[in-house]
Design a protein around this motif. Structure first.
Motif, mmCIF file in Angstrom:
data_model
loop_
_atom_site.group_PDB
_atom_site.id
_atom_site.type_symbol
_atom_site.label_atom_id
_atom_site.label_comp_id
_atom_site.label_asym_id
_atom_site.label_seq_id
_atom_site.Cartn_x
_atom_site.Cartn_y
_atom_site.Cartn_z
ATOM 1 N N LEU A 220 1.601 36.263 12.552
ATOM 2 C CA LEU A 220 1.409 36.352 11.108
ATOM 3 C C LEU A 220 -0.021 36.737 10.755
ATOM 4 C CD1 LEU A 220 3.375 33.235 9.775
ATOM 5 C CD2 LEU A 220 3.930 35.639 9.340
ATOM 6 N N GLY A 221 -0.901 36.788 11.756
ATOM 7 C CA GLY A 221 -2.291 37.146 11.516
ATOM 8 C C GLY A 221 -3.224 35.963 11.390
ATOM 9 N N LEU A 222 -2.705 34.742 11.649
ATOM 10 C CA LEU A 222 -3.535 33.540 11.579
ATOM 11 C C LEU A 222 -4.189 33.258 12.934
ATOM 12 C CD1 LEU A 222 -0.953 31.425 9.595
ATOM 13 C CD2 LEU A 222 -3.230 31.991 8.742
ATOM 14 N N ILE A 223 -5.266 32.505 12.886
ATOM 15 C CA ILE A 223 -5.939 32.036 14.095
ATOM 16 C C ILE A 223 -5.315 30.694 14.481
ATOM 17 C CG2 ILE A 223 -8.198 31.463 15.096
ATOM 18 C CD1 ILE A 223 -9.357 32.933 12.551
ATOM 19 N N THR A 224 -5.247 30.388 15.757
ATOM 20 C CA THR A 224 -4.707 29.095 16.186
ATOM 21 C C THR A 224 -5.618 28.459 17.231
ATOM 22 O OG1 THR A 224 -3.364 30.002 17.995
ATOM 23 C CG2 THR A 224 -2.335 29.885 15.820
ATOM 24 N N LEU A 225 -5.521 27.148 17.323
ATOM 25 C CA LEU A 225 -6.202 26.396 18.365
ATOM 26 C C LEU A 225 -5.205 25.408 18.949
ATOM 27 C CD1 LEU A 225 -8.643 25.483 20.013
ATOM 28 C CD2 LEU A 225 -9.313 23.996 18.096
ATOM 29 N N GLU A 226 -4.863 25.593 20.237
ATOM 30 C CA GLU A 226 -3.938 24.699 20.924
ATOM 31 C C GLU A 226 -4.759 23.573 21.549
ATOM 32 O OE1 GLU A 226 -1.480 26.824 23.663
ATOM 33 O OE2 GLU A 226 -0.942 28.366 22.181
ATOM 34 N N LEU A 227 -4.539 22.359 21.054
ATOM 35 C CA LEU A 227 -5.331 21.204 21.483
ATOM 36 C C LEU A 227 -4.649 20.462 22.626
ATOM 37 C CD1 LEU A 227 -6.194 19.913 17.918
ATOM 38 C CD2 LEU A 227 -7.807 20.911 19.537
ATOM 39 N N PRO A 228 -5.440 19.828 23.498
ATOM 40 C CA PRO A 228 -4.860 18.986 24.533
ATOM 41 C C PRO A 228 -4.036 17.860 23.924
ATOM 42 C CG PRO A 228 -7.213 19.331 24.918
ATOM 43 C CD PRO A 228 -6.909 19.855 23.550
ATOM 44 N N ALA A 229 -3.026 17.394 24.669
ATOM 45 C CA ALA A 229 -2.137 16.352 24.152
ATOM 46 C C ALA A 229 -2.867 15.028 23.955
ATOM 47 C CB ALA A 229 -0.954 16.159 25.094
ATOM 48 N N ASP A 230 -3.849 14.745 24.807
ATOM 49 C CA ASP A 230 -4.578 13.489 24.667
ATOM 50 C C ASP A 230 -5.613 13.607 23.560
ATOM 51 O OD1 ASP A 230 -7.543 13.806 25.945
ATOM 52 O OD2 ASP A 230 -6.111 15.140 26.923
ATOM 53 N N SER A 231 -6.059 12.471 23.048
ATOM 54 C CA SER A 231 -7.056 12.475 21.966
ATOM 55 C C SER A 231 -8.432 12.047 22.471
ATOM 56 C CB SER A 231 -6.595 11.536 20.832
ATOM 57 O OG SER A 231 -6.385 10.236 21.343
ATOM 58 N N GLY A 232 -8.681 12.269 23.760
ATOM 59 C CA GLY A 232 -9.943 11.849 24.358
ATOM 60 C C GLY A 232 -11.010 12.916 24.285
ATOM 61 N N HIS A 233 -11.874 12.941 25.315
ATOM 62 C CA HIS A 233 -13.036 13.833 25.298
ATOM 63 C C HIS A 233 -12.646 15.310 25.281
ATOM 64 C CE1 HIS A 233 -15.920 10.602 25.616
ATOM 65 N NE2 HIS A 233 -15.300 10.118 26.686
ATOM 66 N N SER A 234 -11.600 15.691 26.024
ATOM 67 C CA SER A 234 -11.208 17.099 26.071
ATOM 68 C C SER A 234 -10.718 17.582 24.712
ATOM 69 C CB SER A 234 -10.128 17.321 27.128
ATOM 70 O OG SER A 234 -8.992 16.510 26.875
ATOM 71 N N PHE A 235 -10.037 16.698 23.988
ATOM 72 C CA PHE A 235 -9.553 16.999 22.642
ATOM 73 C C PHE A 235 -10.734 17.252 21.709
ATOM 74 C CE2 PHE A 235 -8.406 15.610 18.383
ATOM 75 C CZ PHE A 235 -7.138 16.130 18.189
ATOM 76 N N LEU A 236 -11.706 16.331 21.695
ATOM 77 C CA LEU A 236 -12.868 16.463 20.817
ATOM 78 C C LEU A 236 -13.737 17.647 21.215
ATOM 79 C CD1 LEU A 236 -13.887 12.709 20.439
ATOM 80 C CD2 LEU A 236 -12.745 14.152 18.751
ATOM 81 N N TYR A 237 -13.833 17.902 22.527
ATOM 82 C CA TYR A 237 -14.639 19.022 23.004
ATOM 83 C C TYR A 237 -14.054 20.349 22.504
ATOM 84 C CZ TYR A 237 -16.888 22.344 26.154
ATOM 85 O OH TYR A 237 -17.577 23.411 26.673
ATOM 86 N N ALA A 238 -12.716 20.481 22.575
ATOM 87 C CA ALA A 238 -12.066 21.708 22.126
ATOM 88 C C ALA A 238 -12.315 21.939 20.641
ATOM 89 C CB ALA A 238 -10.571 21.645 22.415
ATOM 90 N N LEU A 239 -12.244 20.885 19.842
ATOM 91 C CA LEU A 239 -12.499 21.007 18.412
ATOM 92 C C LEU A 239 -13.957 21.358 18.141
ATOM 93 C CD1 LEU A 239 -10.481 17.981 17.006
ATOM 94 C CD2 LEU A 239 -9.954 20.393 16.698
#
Length: 217
Positions: free
Chosen positions: A85-104
């Motif tokens: 559709l022309g939107l940007i996406t960010l696929e986040l890790p399933a966990d809400s730990g350091h990898s999740f926050l790092y990706a954001l």
């Protein structure tokens, strides 16, 4: 499903939605406020109810917004659909730990406006996730509510989010609410108040979209 399968289904879904939505008769309230928010570059998290998200994707696909999904089969399907559709996406890790926050954190510097469903991905129905409020406070994001409605619609039976898709040539409305800005550090009481405030704002946006349709037959 392979990456090719996700790509193909996302492409087909995006084409169908574009064709479907091209016939809608549209009304909106507060769209100029959303445009101003996007232009300002202020960090913003757009929130909607999960049942509204297909309509909102169709209405907002020309805007530079990053849609948050996860790395599940379902999340990858939504991500492929949004990209077509022309939107940007960010696929986040399933966990809400350091990898999740790092990706954001990595993407927040280059992409100031994100979007997600306040009650997604699996409910409960119309309950704002407190974690989203904490996330917005942590990254200094304003929360902006969106609501959509259509008439006549096709009800998708058996879904927890009570999703309804406007039929071709339906009247469709978008309502944008005022942004809610949060302090960087939230107490438990402040988080509860902000969560309830966002619930009320989302409900008002959805109701306003319904009213726009009733007032403009």
């Amino acid at each position: 499903m392979t990456g090719v399968g996700h790509w193909l289904l996302g492409a087909v879904g995006a084409v169908l939605l574009r064709l479907w939505a091209a016939s809608w008769r549209r009304k909106h309230h507060g769209l100029e406020q959303l445009e101003a928010q996007l232009t300002s570059g202020e960090r913003t998290l757009l929130l909607c109810w999960h049942g509204d998200h297909p309509v909102l994707l169709a209405l907002l696909h020309r805007h530079r917004v990053c849609v948050l999904t996860n790395r599940s089969w379902r999340g990858r399907m939504i991500s492929s659909f949004c990209r077509h559709l022309g939107l940007i996406t960010l696929e986040l890790p399933a966990d809400s730990g350091h990898s999740f926050l790092y990706a954001l954190r990595q993407r927040s510097a280059e992409q100031p406006v994100w979007a997600t469903a306040a009650d997604g991905p699996l409910g409960p129905y119309h309950e704002v996730k407190p974690q989203l409020v904490e996330l917005a406070a942590h990254f200094d994001f304003a929360l902006m509510p969106l609501g959509a409605a259509g008439r006549p619609t096709w009800r998708l039976k058996g879904r927890w989010d009570k999703m309804e898709l406007p039929l071709p040539f339906s009247r469709v409305a978008l309502a944008v609410g005022e942004p809610l800005r949060l302090p960087r550090q939230l107490s438990a009481a402040e988080r509860c108040r902000a969560t309830e405030e966002m619930h009320q704002r989302l409900e008002r946006c959805h109701q306003l979209a319904e009213e726009l349709i009733r007032r403009h037959p």
